[in-house]
Scaffold this active site. Structure first.
Site, PDB file in Angstrom:
ATOM      1  N   SER A   1       0.893  -1.277  -0.208  1.00 55.01           N
ATOM      2  CA  SER A   1       0.022   0.061  -0.043  1.00 55.01           C
ATOM      3  C   SER A   1       1.015   1.250  -0.076  1.00 55.01           C
ATOM      4  CB  SER A   1      -0.921  -0.023   1.371  1.00 55.01           C
ATOM      5  OG  SER A   1      -1.519  -1.136   1.312  1.00 55.01           O
TER       6      SER A   1
ATOM      7  N   ALA B   1       6.630  -0.753  11.992  1.00 55.26           N
ATOM      8  CA  ALA B   1       5.576  -0.221  11.504  1.00 55.26           C
ATOM      9  C   ALA B   1       6.134   0.914  10.704  1.00 55.26           C
ATOM     10  CB  ALA B   1       4.810   0.553  12.701  1.00 55.26           C
ATOM     11  N   LYS B   2       5.123   1.571   9.784  1.00 51.87           N
ATOM     12  CA  LYS B   2       5.729   2.430   8.658  1.00 51.87           C
ATOM     13  C   LYS B   2       6.803   3.598   9.401  1.00 51.87           C
ATOM     14  CE  LYS B   2       3.480   1.021   4.401  1.00 51.87           C
ATOM     15  NZ  LYS B   2       2.173   0.820   3.923  1.00 51.87           N
ATOM     16  N   ARG B   3       6.292   3.809  10.734  1.00 56.17           N
ATOM     17  CA  ARG B   3       7.051   4.980  11.249  1.00 56.17           C
ATOM     18  C   ARG B   3       8.406   4.717  11.689  1.00 56.17           C
ATOM     19  NH1 ARG B   3       3.131   2.994  14.480  1.00 56.17           N
ATOM     20  NH2 ARG B   3       3.803   1.938  16.400  1.00 56.17           N
TER      21      ARG B   3
END
Ligand code: GLU
Length: 287
Positions: free
Chosen positions: A12, A248-250
């Site tokens: 995504s 996580a994306k962070r």
């Protein structure tokens, strides 16, 4: 003999990819190449408000850096909206979906909402509205479309899927409640789009993180309702960071773009990941 193996990696484009994505992509690529099969990329960009072109470009650059060659052009969900609409029309004509006008606040306020495998289950407020009320409110209010899970599950009967190297698993869709198939702001939810795309792309083996295993209950049901073939699945362990939590994306430290910009050898990293060897500090864990 079945069809030639076809796997996919489906990012995504809502942020930079990290080591967990690389692990997933490497496993899918290695499975296909090891079997003389094909490996495709899908860009899960149905969420128009969160998807960004710069993340599409970065993801493709990350995959090239890892040395993961792909077959054909990437498929984009934003190009496939017509298929999602047609599938929803089909389910609507069979009385398996209904419009839902509830806001998040309405659902949160419902005292009876129990939690299922994919979060709070919908209390069913809009399931039994009269046709007249539906028509009146559809003309005036934003609405999503929900699957009538009790009817759908009864129609589909017992469902199983094959989990690679583990055998058959029983799908338990009922516990998810009346899930959303088309959102107020997008013509399909992740569940509907992903199920249709995997079938349209000819995916024979879905290889993805164990965080998505509960979704397979729903995907298997949608396959049965829509007459789609059921792929084999592998839900792999998740990459965790030095703090023991899944990435996580962070987590900027594990960003592939960061590693790429720092001059790390992507192909060597891919070979390590394919052998379950992770960079120092990272580990694989089953949720
Ligand atoms: N686009 C989804 C994600 O990034 C993956 C979908 C899937 O593998 O089914 O989490």
């Amino acid at each position: 003999m079945g069809p030639k193996m076809l796997t996919r990696f489906a990012p995504s484009p809502t942020g930079e990819l990290h080591l967990g994505h690389a692990y997933s992509a490497v496993l899918a690529h290695a499975a296909a190449r090891g079997a003389g099969g094909r490996f495709r990329i899908r860009i899960d960009d149905i969420d128009g408000s969160r998807s960004r072109e710069e993340f599409v470009a970065a993801a493709l650059a990350d995959l090239a850096w890892l040395g993961l060659d792909r077959d054909g052009d990437p498929v984009r969900q934003s190009d496939r909206l017509g298929d999602y609409v047609a599938a929803l029309d089909d389910l609507r004509a069979r009385g398996l979906v209904y419009p839902c006008f509830c806001t998040r606040a309405d659902i949160a306020a419902s005292l009876s909402a129990p939690h299922g495998p994919s979060g709070a289950t919908y209390p069913g407020t809009c399931r039994n509205l009269s046709d007249a009320e539906r028509a009146r409110r559809m003309a005036a209010e934003p609405h999503c479309w929900r699957l009538d899970m009790t009817r759908a599950a009864a129609l589909a009967g017992d469902l199983k899927w094959e989990e690679m190297e583990q055998g058959l698993r029983t799908a338990a869709p009922l516990a998810h409640g009346d899930i959303v198939l088309a959102r107020k702001d997008a013509p399909a939810s992740y569940h509907l789009a992903s199920t249709l795309d995997d079938a349209a792309m000819g995916v024979t083996h879905v290889i993805r993180g164990a965080d998505l295993i509960a979704s397979t209950d729903i995907h298997r049901l949608l396959q049965a309702l829509l007459g789609l073939p059921a792929p084999v699945y592998r839900h792999h362990a998740l990459v965790c960071g030095p703090d023991g939590k899944r990435l996580a994306k962070r987590d900027a430290a594990a960003s592939l773009k960061g590693l790429r910009d720092a001059g790390i050898d992507g192909r060597a990293l891919a070979a390590d990941l394919a052998a379950d060897r992770l960079p120092t500090g990272y580990s694989l864990q089953n949720p």
